[in-house]
Motif scaffolding. Structure first.
Motif, PDB file in Angstrom:
ATOM      1  N   ILE A  47      44.409  46.555  37.780  1.00 32.71           N
ATOM      2  CA  ILE A  47      44.586  45.166  37.338  1.00 32.71           C
ATOM      3  C   ILE A  47      45.919  44.610  37.857  1.00 32.71           C
ATOM      4  O   ILE A  47      46.342  43.531  37.454  1.00 32.71           O
ATOM      5  CB  ILE A  47      44.514  45.010  35.799  1.00 32.71           C
ATOM      6  N   SER A  95      34.912  44.764  40.987  1.00 29.95           N
ATOM      7  CA  SER A  95      35.282  43.352  40.825  1.00 29.95           C
ATOM      8  C   SER A  95      36.682  43.178  41.417  1.00 29.95           C
ATOM      9  O   SER A  95      37.252  44.127  41.952  1.00 29.95           O
ATOM     10  CB  SER A  95      35.201  42.936  39.363  1.00 29.95           C
ATOM     11  N   ALA A 121      39.474  42.854  39.968  1.00 27.24           N
ATOM     12  CA  ALA A 121      40.461  43.670  39.262  1.00 27.24           C
ATOM     13  C   ALA A 121      39.835  44.198  37.984  1.00 27.24           C
ATOM     14  O   ALA A 121      39.023  43.517  37.353  1.00 27.24           O
ATOM     15  CB  ALA A 121      41.681  42.818  38.908  1.00 27.24           C
ATOM     16  N   GLY A 122      40.205  45.417  37.613  1.00 34.01           N
ATOM     17  CA  GLY A 122      39.758  45.966  36.336  1.00 34.01           C
ATOM     18  C   GLY A 122      38.343  46.497  36.368  1.00 34.01           C
ATOM     19  O   GLY A 122      37.816  46.883  37.419  1.00 34.01           O
ATOM     20  N   SER A 166      33.863  40.410  31.545  1.00 33.72           N
ATOM     21  CA  SER A 166      34.140  39.041  32.025  1.00 33.72           C
ATOM     22  C   SER A 166      34.083  39.000  33.546  1.00 33.72           C
ATOM     23  O   SER A 166      34.840  38.262  34.186  1.00 33.72           O
ATOM     24  CB  SER A 166      35.493  38.511  31.534  1.00 33.72           C
ATOM     25  N   ASP A 167      33.248  39.790  34.125  1.00 34.42           N
ATOM     26  CA  ASP A 167      33.048  39.883  35.578  1.00 34.42           C
ATOM     27  C   ASP A 167      31.579  40.162  35.858  1.00 34.42           C
ATOM     28  O   ASP A 167      30.862  40.639  34.966  1.00 34.42           O
ATOM     29  CB  ASP A 167      33.909  41.030  36.146  1.00 34.42           C
ATOM     30  N   PRO A 215      41.131  51.037  34.661  1.00 36.35           N
ATOM     31  CA  PRO A 215      41.841  49.996  33.925  1.00 36.35           C
ATOM     32  C   PRO A 215      40.960  48.837  33.494  1.00 36.35           C
ATOM     33  O   PRO A 215      39.961  48.522  34.129  1.00 36.35           O
ATOM     34  CB  PRO A 215      42.863  49.479  34.947  1.00 36.35           C
ATOM     35  N   SER A 216      41.381  48.228  32.386  1.00 33.26           N
ATOM     36  CA  SER A 216      40.844  46.932  31.977  1.00 33.26           C
ATOM     37  C   SER A 216      41.975  46.206  31.255  1.00 33.26           C
ATOM     38  O   SER A 216      42.697  46.814  30.457  1.00 33.26           O
ATOM     39  CB  SER A 216      39.650  47.107  31.042  1.00 33.26           C
ATOM     40  N   ALA A 217      42.122  44.910  31.553  1.00 35.29           N
ATOM     41  CA  ALA A 217      43.233  44.158  30.955  1.00 35.29           C
ATOM     42  C   ALA A 217      43.117  44.143  29.429  1.00 35.29           C
ATOM     43  O   ALA A 217      44.129  44.164  28.724  1.00 35.29           O
ATOM     44  CB  ALA A 217      43.234  42.727  31.500  1.00 35.29           C
ATOM     45  N   PHE A 251      36.820  34.969  27.480  1.00 35.28           N
ATOM     46  CA  PHE A 251      37.538  33.694  27.650  1.00 35.28           C
ATOM     47  C   PHE A 251      37.106  32.726  26.546  1.00 35.28           C
ATOM     48  O   PHE A 251      35.905  32.613  26.257  1.00 35.28           O
ATOM     49  CB  PHE A 251      37.200  33.061  28.997  1.00 35.28           C
ATOM     50  N   PHE A 259      40.920  36.585  26.817  1.00 32.26           N
ATOM     51  CA  PHE A 259      41.488  36.290  28.131  1.00 32.26           C
ATOM     52  C   PHE A 259      41.837  34.807  28.126  1.00 32.26           C
ATOM     53  O   PHE A 259      41.090  33.985  27.574  1.00 32.26           O
ATOM     54  CB  PHE A 259      40.469  36.560  29.247  1.00 32.26           C
ATOM     55  N   GLU A 260      42.945  34.420  28.759  1.00 37.03           N
ATOM     56  CA  GLU A 260      43.300  32.998  28.812  1.00 37.03           C
ATOM     57  C   GLU A 260      44.063  32.689  30.095  1.00 37.03           C
ATOM     58  O   GLU A 260      44.739  33.556  30.662  1.00 37.03           O
ATOM     59  CB  GLU A 260      44.131  32.634  27.572  1.00 37.03           C
ATOM     60  N   ALA A 262      50.201  38.961  26.442  1.00 40.53           N
ATOM     61  CA  ALA A 262      50.503  39.953  27.487  1.00 40.53           C
ATOM     62  C   ALA A 262      50.238  39.320  28.854  1.00 40.53           C
ATOM     63  O   ALA A 262      49.127  38.866  29.119  1.00 40.53           O
ATOM     64  CB  ALA A 262      49.635  41.180  27.297  1.00 40.53           C
ATOM     65  N   LEU A 278      50.234  42.195  33.355  1.00 46.30           N
ATOM     66  CA  LEU A 278      50.298  43.617  33.017  1.00 46.30           C
ATOM     67  C   LEU A 278      50.220  44.492  34.260  1.00 46.30           C
ATOM     68  O   LEU A 278      49.418  44.219  35.163  1.00 46.30           O
ATOM     69  CB  LEU A 278      49.144  43.973  32.063  1.00 46.30           C
ATOM     70  N   ILE A 294      46.855  36.309  31.877  1.00 45.84           N
ATOM     71  CA  ILE A 294      47.264  36.475  30.478  1.00 45.84           C
ATOM     72  C   ILE A 294      46.125  37.014  29.617  1.00 45.84           C
ATOM     73  O   ILE A 294      44.974  36.582  29.736  1.00 45.84           O
ATOM     74  CB  ILE A 294      47.718  35.109  29.907  1.00 45.84           C
TER      75      ILE A 294
HETATM   76  N1  SAM Z   1      37.190  42.821  34.479  1.00 49.01           N
HETATM   77  C1  SAM Z   1      38.594  42.570  34.310  1.00 49.01           C
HETATM   78  C2  SAM Z   1      39.200  43.669  33.450  1.00 49.01           C
HETATM   79  O1  SAM Z   1      38.481  44.594  33.078  1.00 49.01           O
HETATM   80  O2  SAM Z   1      40.404  43.631  33.223  1.00 49.01           O
HETATM   81  C3  SAM Z   1      38.831  41.194  33.743  1.00 49.01           C
HETATM   82  C4  SAM Z   1      38.342  40.102  34.645  1.00 49.01           C
HETATM   83  S1  SAM Z   1      38.581  38.493  34.027  1.00 49.01           S
HETATM   84  C5  SAM Z   1      37.729  37.556  35.235  1.00 49.01           C
HETATM   85  C6  SAM Z   1      40.240  38.129  34.505  1.00 49.01           C
HETATM   86  C7  SAM Z   1      41.123  37.882  33.270  1.00 49.01           C
HETATM   87  O3  SAM Z   1      41.594  39.119  32.764  1.00 49.01           O
HETATM   88  C8  SAM Z   1      42.372  37.091  33.607  1.00 49.01           C
HETATM   89  O4  SAM Z   1      42.131  35.705  33.621  1.00 49.01           O
HETATM   90  C9  SAM Z   1      43.290  37.494  32.467  1.00 49.01           C
HETATM   91  O5  SAM Z   1      42.980  36.784  31.297  1.00 49.01           O
HETATM   92  C10 SAM Z   1      42.916  38.985  32.294  1.00 49.01           C
HETATM   93  N2  SAM Z   1      43.785  39.807  33.148  1.00 49.01           N
HETATM   94  C11 SAM Z   1      43.464  40.370  34.325  1.00 49.01           C
HETATM   95  N3  SAM Z   1      44.508  41.034  34.836  1.00 49.01           N
HETATM   96  C12 SAM Z   1      45.513  40.889  33.946  1.00 49.01           C
HETATM   97  C13 SAM Z   1      46.861  41.342  33.907  1.00 49.01           C
HETATM   98  N4  SAM Z   1      47.360  42.069  34.900  1.00 49.01           N
HETATM   99  N5  SAM Z   1      47.622  41.007  32.834  1.00 49.01           N
HETATM  100  C14 SAM Z   1      47.105  40.284  31.820  1.00 49.01           C
HETATM  101  N6  SAM Z   1      45.850  39.835  31.798  1.00 49.01           N
HETATM  102  C15 SAM Z   1      45.053  40.129  32.852  1.00 49.01           C
END
Ligand code: SAM
Length: 303
Positions: A39, A109, A111-112, A117-118, A140-142, A162, A187-188, A212, A215, A244
């Motif tokens: 992430i 995806s 990231a994460g 949310s993907d 990882p996942s945020a 979200f 998520f925001e 957060a 991260l 965030i």
């Molecule tokens: N699938 C991803 C996961 O497992 O972390 C999340 C994907 S979602 C489309 C993206 C959202 O995750 C961002 O808008 C934010 O809210 C959160 N996010 C992703 N990376 C982040 C980070 N490094 N720090 C904080 N929030 C993060």
């Protein structure tokens, strides 16, 4: 003479070696592999994630340019194909046909963890419906990363994804989760964080929370405080850059004032059906509806 302790540690060592050898072998089986990627910090990818990306037949990526950068870091070169909200309906049958034909398909995806949310949920669902094998390569996942840093209860949590961007819908969504006895994870986007925190404060109350940001990246920060203080802090600053995740504490547990609830229920039940009375009083006292409903039932049998 060898002691039995030494013998057992030798056989234990051999066992561990065999286990490692078995786990080192990348899976050869055809199937869909859901691979979590970092992430932020590129080193947050698992050995198994690298094995699968380095040995699969095809990688379906939300954005192939983003994934190509990660692959370049690890010297991996494999065919990439886009799989995202814009082309999923068209691409899904084609990708599943490849897996059915014996391919090992990795899904990543940007990231994460994919599917969180993907894109990917329907791909997994349809793969399972067709009897194809699906494997998770966790990482990882945020959401969980933010939860572990928030300093808030972790025994029960609700990942709420979200929030809607329109205020009315956002408030309705927050009302839906207000009574959930668990930490809440959202998520925001930076441009909406101030208004989202203000709505969380007014709908959820002045609970503890953590914002957060970025991260695992260079500018990682976690701001902790009450929703009221965080909302005022973000309202007076320019929108923060970066990604965030917000974690909010569970509702403050209060012991229902049973005598008061009973008195109100008795009054309400004189004018309306039991269920409506329970609904009204649980909202007025901010107590779980089920508990108030049970009180109402026991009162009714006594009346
Ligand atoms: N699938 C991803 C996961 O497992 O972390 C999340 C994907 S979602 C489309 C993206 C959202 O995750 C961002 O808008 C934010 O809210 C959160 N996010 C992703 N990376 C982040 C980070 N490094 N720090 C904080 N929030 C993060």
């Amino acid at each position: 003479m060898q002691s039995s302790k030494t013998k057992s540690s030798e056989s234990g060592g051999k066992r561990a070696e065999n286990n490692l050898a078995r786990h080192n072998a990348p899976s050869e089986a055809a199937g869909l592999y859901i691979v979590a990627t970092p992430i932020g910090n590129a080193r947050d990818i698992t050995l198994r994630g690298l094995d699968v990306l380095g040995s699969c037949d095809l990688i379906a990526a939300e954005d192939t340019r983003v994934t190509a950068k990660l692959m370049a870091i690890y010297g991996i070169s494999k065919p990439l194909t886009p799989y995202n909200d814009h082309n999923a309906v068209r691409e899904r049958p084609r990708l599943l046909a490849r897996v059915a034909g014996g391919a090992r398909l990795a899904l990543v995806s940007d990231a994460g963890t994919p599917l969180i949310s993907d894109p990917g949920y329907k791909l997994v669902r349809e793969a399972l419906a067709k009897g194809l094998s699906v494997h998770a390569i966790p990482g990882p996942s945020a959401a969980l990363t933010a939860l572990t840093l928030a300093g808030l209860p972790t025994n029960r949590f609700l990942f709420a994804g979200f929030l809607p961007s329109k205020q009315g819908e956002r408030r309705r969504t927050l009302e839906e989760v207000r009574g959930v006895a668990a930490s809440l994870i959202f998520f925001e986007a930076g441009r909406r964080i101030a208004e989202a925190l203000a709505d969380m404060h007014s709908v959820l109350g002045d609970r503890d929370a953590a914002v957060a940001r970025e991260l695992t990246k260079l500018h990682e920060e976690v701001r902790r405080g009450s929703l009221g203080s965080l909302a005022s802090e973000f309202a007076t600053q320019p929108p923060p850059k970066g990604e965030i995740t917000v974690v909010v504490a569970p509702p403050i547990a209060s012991t229902p004032d049973v005598a008061r609830a009973d008195a109100l229920l008795e009054k309400a039940m004189a004018y309306m059906p039991l269920s409506a009375a329970a609904d009204l009083i649980s909202t007025a006292l901010d107590f779980p509806k089920r508990a108030i409903y049970e009180r109402a039932l026991s009162l009714k049998t006594k009346l």
